[in-house]
Design an enzyme around this catalytic site. Structure first.
Site, mmCIF file in Angstrom:
data_model
loop_
_atom_site.group_PDB
_atom_site.id
_atom_site.type_symbol
_atom_site.label_atom_id
_atom_site.label_comp_id
_atom_site.label_asym_id
_atom_site.label_seq_id
_atom_site.Cartn_x
_atom_site.Cartn_y
_atom_site.Cartn_z
ATOM 1 C CB SER A 291 -0.436 0.098 1.023
ATOM 2 O OG SER A 291 -1.936 1.143 1.089
ATOM 3 C CG ASP B 264 -6.776 -2.133 -3.330
ATOM 4 O OD1 ASP B 264 -7.401 -1.355 -2.817
ATOM 5 O OD2 ASP B 264 -5.260 -2.500 -3.305
ATOM 6 C CG HIS C 133 -6.028 -2.167 0.047
ATOM 7 N ND1 HIS C 133 -5.105 -1.766 -0.810
ATOM 8 C CD2 HIS C 133 -5.721 -1.616 1.601
ATOM 9 C CE1 HIS C 133 -4.368 -0.846 -0.797
ATOM 10 N NE2 HIS C 133 -3.935 -0.809 0.982
#
Length: 219
Positions: free
Chosen positions: A68, A154, A191
């Site tokens: 991320s 995501d 995610h």
């Protein structure tokens, strides 16, 4: 627990507490946000150089990974010091931050301005983000082997970010074929990656096996 399989194979495992994290108090966090965000990336590169210079990591064997915003860290680090790393893994990487943060219609953009700054209203924030954005700063150099993992569904980092970053890296890297730029996309995941304990462990095993293979460990 997955790090134990690395230790069993003679690897050294290190966590770099770079500025921008909260591990060392509020000033440490403030030292790596908004206009000071580049400190995060330079700290990470310096940590890698220290591990190598102090003999903890053999020359040409340094691996790194992050996910991320940590994937942004990986992307920025390989732009700053591509020669430092043998291979890296960037998971659901936030590698086109300027495009995303310039779009207030996206669900997470406005709340993220507190962390990164608002490039719409602040020219200094815009220039700072453009200077460290991984996608914006890919150039013709010998990049390390890079594994990029993402998920089609995501909603935090759209799949287009790692996909376009992969394309630019492949277009500009000057490294030979033994330093691949690999994009792996989960078609039914978000995610956090695949759901289910065994599927998650299988995916983690793939990631670690890929990294180990890059430094010559195959069993």
């Amino acid at each position: 627990m997955s790090r134990l399989s690395l230790l069993d194979r003679g690897m050294v495992f290190a966590i770099a507490h770079v500025r921008g994290g909260g591990e060392l108090g509020r000033p440490w966090y403030e030292g790596g946000k908004e206009l000071s965000k580049p400190n995060t990336f330079s700290d990470f590169v310096q940590a890698g150089r220290l591990l190598t210079s102090d003999g903890h990591v053999a020359p040409g064997k340094l691996l790194a990974e992050g996910g991320s915003a940590g994937g942004l860290l990986i992307g920025a680090a390989v732009n700053l010091a591509p020669e430092l790393f043998r291979a890296v893994h960037a998971a659901v990487p936030f590698v086109d931050p300027l495009t995303t943060i310039l779009n207030p219609d996206l669900p997470l953009t406005v709340m993220e301005w507190e962390e990164w700054g608002n490039p719409i209203t602040d020219q200094a924030v815009y220039e700072t983000m453009k200077a460290y954005s991984p996608y914006e700063n890919v150039r013709p150099v010998a990049y390390p082997a890079i594994l990029i993992t993402t998920s089609l569904n995501d909603t935090r980092v759209e799949v287009t970010e790692p996909a376009k970053w992969t394309a630019r890296l492949r277009d500009l890297t000057t490294n030979p074929d033994d330093h691949p730029i690999l994009l792996k996309t989960e078609m039914v995941a978000g995610h956090g990656g695949v759901s289910g304990r065994y599927k998650a462990w299988r995916e983690r095993a793939f990631q670690l096996a890929w990294l180990l293979h890059q430094v010559g460990i195959t069993a």
